[in-house]
Scaffold this motif. Sequence first.
Motif, PDB file in Angstrom:
ATOM      1  N   LYS A  58      -3.360   2.586 -22.347  1.00  0.00           N
ATOM      2  CA  LYS A  58      -2.785   1.582 -21.444  1.00  0.00           C
ATOM      3  C   LYS A  58      -2.831   0.186 -22.091  1.00  0.00           C
ATOM      4  O   LYS A  58      -1.909  -0.600 -21.952  1.00  0.00           O
ATOM      5  CB  LYS A  58      -3.514   1.586 -20.097  1.00  0.00           C
ATOM      6  N   ARG A  70     -11.101  -6.943 -14.321  1.00  0.00           N
ATOM      7  CA  ARG A  70     -10.429  -5.919 -13.532  1.00  0.00           C
ATOM      8  C   ARG A  70     -11.371  -4.744 -13.327  1.00  0.00           C
ATOM      9  O   ARG A  70     -11.967  -4.239 -14.264  1.00  0.00           O
ATOM     10  CB  ARG A  70      -9.155  -5.448 -14.238  1.00  0.00           C
ATOM     11  N   VAL A  93       0.826  -1.211   0.000  1.00  0.00           N
ATOM     12  CA  VAL A  93       0.000   0.000   0.000  1.00  0.00           C
ATOM     13  C   VAL A  93       0.860   1.261   0.000  1.00  0.00           C
ATOM     14  O   VAL A  93       1.853   1.348   0.710  1.00  0.00           O
ATOM     15  CB  VAL A  93      -0.952   0.067   1.225  1.00  0.00           C
ATOM     16  N   TYR A 142       1.110   4.705 -11.165  1.00  0.00           N
ATOM     17  CA  TYR A 142       1.919   4.358 -12.316  1.00  0.00           C
ATOM     18  C   TYR A 142       1.624   5.218 -13.534  1.00  0.00           C
ATOM     19  O   TYR A 142       0.967   4.777 -14.460  1.00  0.00           O
ATOM     20  CB  TYR A 142       1.786   2.872 -12.660  1.00  0.00           C
ATOM     21  N   GLN A 153      -8.839  -3.152  -7.353  1.00  0.00           N
ATOM     22  CA  GLN A 153      -8.869  -3.503  -8.773  1.00  0.00           C
ATOM     23  C   GLN A 153      -8.799  -5.016  -8.914  1.00  0.00           C
ATOM     24  O   GLN A 153      -9.200  -5.565  -9.929  1.00  0.00           O
ATOM     25  CB  GLN A 153      -7.687  -2.861  -9.499  1.00  0.00           C
TER      26      GLN A 153
HETATM   27  N1  UDP Z   1       2.141   0.822  -4.619  1.00  0.00           N
HETATM   28  C1  UDP Z   1       3.218   0.707  -3.746  1.00  0.00           C
HETATM   29  N2  UDP Z   1       4.324   1.499  -3.956  1.00  0.00           N
HETATM   30  C2  UDP Z   1       4.406   2.396  -4.988  1.00  0.00           C
HETATM   31  C3  UDP Z   1       3.311   2.461  -5.893  1.00  0.00           C
HETATM   32  C4  UDP Z   1       2.191   1.663  -5.669  1.00  0.00           C
HETATM   33  O1  UDP Z   1       3.193  -0.076  -2.797  1.00  0.00           O
HETATM   34  O2  UDP Z   1       5.416   3.079  -5.116  1.00  0.00           O
HETATM   35  C5  UDP Z   1       0.951  -0.033  -4.394  1.00  0.00           C
HETATM   36  C6  UDP Z   1      -0.384   0.683  -4.450  1.00  0.00           C
HETATM   37  O3  UDP Z   1      -0.779   1.174  -3.190  1.00  0.00           O
HETATM   38  C7  UDP Z   1      -1.326  -0.414  -4.926  1.00  0.00           C
HETATM   39  C8  UDP Z   1      -0.436  -1.260  -5.819  1.00  0.00           C
HETATM   40  O4  UDP Z   1       0.898  -0.959  -5.436  1.00  0.00           O
HETATM   41  O5  UDP Z   1      -1.806  -1.213  -3.879  1.00  0.00           O
HETATM   42  C9  UDP Z   1      -0.654  -0.989  -7.295  1.00  0.00           C
HETATM   43  O6  UDP Z   1      -0.500   0.386  -7.574  1.00  0.00           O
HETATM   44  P1  UDP Z   1      -1.495   1.189  -8.524  1.00  0.00           P
HETATM   45  O7  UDP Z   1      -2.904   0.779  -8.254  1.00  0.00           O
HETATM   46  O8  UDP Z   1      -1.194   2.644  -8.381  1.00  0.00           O
HETATM   47  O9  UDP Z   1      -1.034   0.702  -9.960  1.00  0.00           O
HETATM   48  P2  UDP Z   1      -1.969   0.318 -11.218  1.00  0.00           P
HETATM   49  O10 UDP Z   1      -3.031  -0.613 -10.701  1.00  0.00           O
HETATM   50  O11 UDP Z   1      -2.537   1.596 -11.706  1.00  0.00           O
HETATM   51  O12 UDP Z   1      -1.027  -0.322 -12.180  1.00  0.00           O
END
Ligand code: UDP
Length: 310
Positions: free
Chosen positions: A131, A196, A12, A206, A97
């Motif tokens: 994406k 998702r 997190v 990201y 997600q």
């Molecule tokens: N997260 C983390 N460190 C970071 C960036 C993200 O621990 O530097 C965690 C974030 O809290 C989430 C998971 O990694 O639980 C995925 O991140 P995010 O949802 O932002 O990425 P996406 O789903 O958009 O690829």
Amino acid sequence: MNNFFLSIIIPVFNEEKNIQPLLKRLLKVVKKYNFEIIFVSDGSTDKTEEVIKNEAKKDKRIKLISFLRNFGHQMALFAGYEHAKGDVVVSLDADLQDPPEIIPKMIEAWQKGAKVVYAKREERKVDSFFKKITAQIFYKLLNFVSDVPIPKDVGDFRLLDKKVVDFLKGLCEKPRFLRGLVAWPSFPSTFVYFKREKRLFGKTHYPLSKMVNFALEGITAFSIKPLRLATYLGFLTSFFAILTIIVKSFQHFVLKQGDWLPGWASLFFAIVFLGGVQLITIGIIGEYVGKIYQEIQKRPNYLVKEKINF
Ligand code: UDP
Ligand code: MG
């Protein structure tokens, strides 16, 4: 049948509003198992850690590892694996997600013998067109350079048997790209499909720049083929250069024709093109030299500020 211990690990980073809704859904699913839920706070600066601590007070099965600062998603996951005691470890994102409701299906697949169970996105409806396209290119490229197939459309939502976790823990390298490392030993694996969902609160951590970095990490952590590519590029351009010289010399000395002076454009093109190729190759080499440098520094993967309920 449920006489095993399940560890759930959740990285997190500033997810204060997502913790409670996540726990509500997750606890409903896992309450029939012996379990622990490990949150790894990757240097959160909002109330994330406070919210988790409150929950951890009420339920000792909820645990927290908090980092001193942000070390990145992959390191947070890795810390989770290092601390998980489970016979089976499931990792998922905190933003909902990844629906926790499919965890029992993943466990069934594990009980049937799979050591790695990937949760695979059925469709990428919620993702933007951009994406989708970039992800497509990334997986193509990754699998082109990688020696072992790395499954497409799977994120870090997966189940690992203790054996795989032990393999990860035993690695001497920096765990930069777990998706690849999990695939590398080629344990028996299978897929469970899911849709998702949209991120519940907050926005993605990201953005494009981080995605490009992540992609470069992934590709260079798994293969030295890009280095070879650089060599091929070198050969190719040299070949064309030599060809041009031969053709031009032939025109000049034998056919007594040609444009030695007016050839400015072609000359300019050759210089710029070769300059570009050289820069790319130096960049690729630099990528690997940088990795070697970080590897020999042997700095810790992460620094822990606090651990709760361990
Ligand atoms: N997260 C983390 N460190 C970071 C960036 C993200 O621990 O530097 C965690 C974030 O809290 C989430 C998971 O990694 O639980 C995925 O991140 P995010 O949802 O932002 O990425 P996406 O789903 O958009 O690829
Ligand atoms: Mg997310």
